[in-house]
Write a protein that holds these residues in place. Structure first.
Motif, mmCIF file in Angstrom:
data_model
loop_
_atom_site.group_PDB
_atom_site.id
_atom_site.type_symbol
_atom_site.label_atom_id
_atom_site.label_comp_id
_atom_site.label_asym_id
_atom_site.label_seq_id
_atom_site.Cartn_x
_atom_site.Cartn_y
_atom_site.Cartn_z
ATOM 1 N N ASN A 141 0.851 -1.188 0.000
ATOM 2 C CA ASN A 141 0.000 0.000 0.000
ATOM 3 C C ASN A 141 0.883 1.232 0.000
ATOM 4 O O ASN A 141 2.007 1.195 0.520
ATOM 5 N N TYR A 142 0.354 2.325 -0.546
ATOM 6 C CA TYR A 142 1.141 3.544 -0.691
ATOM 7 C C TYR A 142 0.311 4.777 -0.351
ATOM 8 O O TYR A 142 -0.900 4.816 -0.579
ATOM 9 N N ALA A 143 0.995 5.782 0.151
ATOM 10 C CA ALA A 143 0.365 7.080 0.282
ATOM 11 C C ALA A 143 0.109 7.636 -1.114
ATOM 12 O O ALA A 143 0.863 7.354 -2.050
ATOM 13 N N ASP A 144 -0.938 8.419 -1.247
ATOM 14 C CA ASP A 144 -1.294 8.954 -2.556
ATOM 15 C C ASP A 144 -0.148 9.743 -3.188
ATOM 16 O O ASP A 144 0.021 9.749 -4.403
ATOM 17 N N SER A 145 0.639 10.401 -2.366
ATOM 18 C CA SER A 145 1.694 11.272 -2.880
ATOM 19 C C SER A 145 2.818 10.513 -3.574
ATOM 20 O O SER A 145 3.578 11.105 -4.349
ATOM 21 N N VAL A 146 2.940 9.216 -3.320
ATOM 22 C CA VAL A 146 4.032 8.434 -3.911
ATOM 23 C C VAL A 146 3.534 7.304 -4.797
ATOM 24 O O VAL A 146 4.342 6.627 -5.448
ATOM 25 N N LYS A 147 2.226 7.102 -4.833
ATOM 26 C CA LYS A 147 1.661 5.997 -5.597
ATOM 27 C C LYS A 147 2.052 6.105 -7.061
ATOM 28 O O LYS A 147 1.966 7.173 -7.661
ATOM 29 N N GLY A 148 2.519 5.003 -7.618
ATOM 30 C CA GLY A 148 2.926 4.980 -9.017
ATOM 31 C C GLY A 148 4.387 5.336 -9.246
ATOM 32 O O GLY A 148 4.917 5.148 -10.340
ATOM 33 N N ARG A 149 5.050 5.866 -8.206
ATOM 34 C CA ARG A 149 6.469 6.245 -8.345
ATOM 35 C C ARG A 149 7.371 5.460 -7.410
ATOM 36 O O ARG A 149 8.538 5.228 -7.716
ATOM 37 N N PHE A 150 6.843 5.066 -6.258
ATOM 38 C CA PHE A 150 7.621 4.313 -5.274
ATOM 39 C C PHE A 150 7.139 2.863 -5.262
ATOM 40 O O PHE A 150 5.946 2.591 -5.428
ATOM 41 N N THR A 151 8.086 1.942 -5.019
ATOM 42 C CA THR A 151 7.756 0.524 -4.913
ATOM 43 C C THR A 151 8.439 -0.056 -3.688
ATOM 44 O O THR A 151 9.668 0.010 -3.566
ATOM 45 N N ILE A 152 7.639 -0.616 -2.795
ATOM 46 C CA ILE A 152 8.174 -1.248 -1.594
ATOM 47 C C ILE A 152 8.252 -2.748 -1.834
ATOM 48 O O ILE A 152 7.391 -3.334 -2.491
ATOM 49 N N SER A 153 9.295 -3.361 -1.295
ATOM 50 C CA SER A 153 9.458 -4.805 -1.411
ATOM 51 C C SER A 153 10.170 -5.302 -0.156
ATOM 52 O O SER A 153 10.680 -4.503 0.636
ATOM 53 N N ARG A 154 10.201 -6.600 -0.004
ATOM 54 C CA ARG A 154 10.867 -7.167 1.168
ATOM 55 C C ARG A 154 11.471 -8.519 0.826
ATOM 56 O O ARG A 154 11.056 -9.185 -0.113
ATOM 57 N N LYS B 239 16.243 -12.369 4.320
ATOM 58 C CA LYS B 239 17.301 -11.421 4.689
ATOM 59 C C LYS B 239 16.829 -10.432 5.746
ATOM 60 O O LYS B 239 17.593 -9.545 6.141
ATOM 61 N N ARG B 240 15.572 -10.564 6.169
ATOM 62 C CA ARG B 240 15.000 -9.636 7.165
ATOM 63 C C ARG B 240 15.208 -8.195 6.715
ATOM 64 O O ARG B 240 15.650 -7.340 7.489
ATOM 65 N N SER B 241 14.870 -7.961 5.474
ATOM 66 C CA SER B 241 15.108 -6.649 4.878
ATOM 67 C C SER B 241 13.885 -6.146 4.128
ATOM 68 O O SER B 241 13.086 -6.936 3.624
ATOM 69 N N VAL B 242 13.788 -4.829 4.075
ATOM 70 C CA VAL B 242 12.734 -4.173 3.312
ATOM 71 C C VAL B 242 13.378 -3.079 2.482
ATOM 72 O O VAL B 242 14.376 -2.463 2.902
#
Length: 116
Positions: free
Chosen positions: A58-71, A75-78
């Motif tokens: 899920n993303y805040a509207d201000s970053v939607k379409g430009r930011f991508t979160i993954s994990r 590796k216990r990493s994000v």
């Protein structure tokens, strides 16, 4: 005590990309929804992206379409891939669980500066 270590920030030109990373010292990392937060001086820290243990995002509207979160649970990493960066995206970025458990502190964060 959970340790969170953010890295990968830096200076990037408007329109550029950056990938930041966070590692967590918790063995049951996979059960937590993890988020990326950011803070600029004089403003409250805000949650910009979050990802559940099984990968729903899920993303805040201000970053939607430009930011991508993954994990990577092994590796216990994000991670946060940030594209089409704008000057207003400049901030210190932190990772933490979402919602943040009261027993978890904050890491040192990683500074992202978008400027020409």
């Amino acid at each position: 005590q959970v340790q969170l270590v953010e890295s990968g920030g830096g200076l990037v030109q408007p329109g550029g990309s950056l990938r930041i990373s966070c590692s967590a010292s918790i063995s049951i990392f996979r059960i937590y929804t993890m988020g990326w937060y950011r803070q600029v001086p004089g403003k409250q820290r805000e949650l910009v992206a979050w990802i559940t243990g099984n990968g729903n995002t899920n993303y805040a509207d201000s970053v939607k379409g430009r930011f991508t979160i993954s994990r990577d649970n092994a590796k216990r990493s994000v991670y946060l891939q940030m594209d089409s960066l704008k000057p207003e995206n400049s901030a210190v970025y932190f990772c933490n669980a979402s919602p943040k458990p009261s027993s978890w502190g904050w890491g040192q964060g990683t500074q992202v500066t978008v400027s020409s």
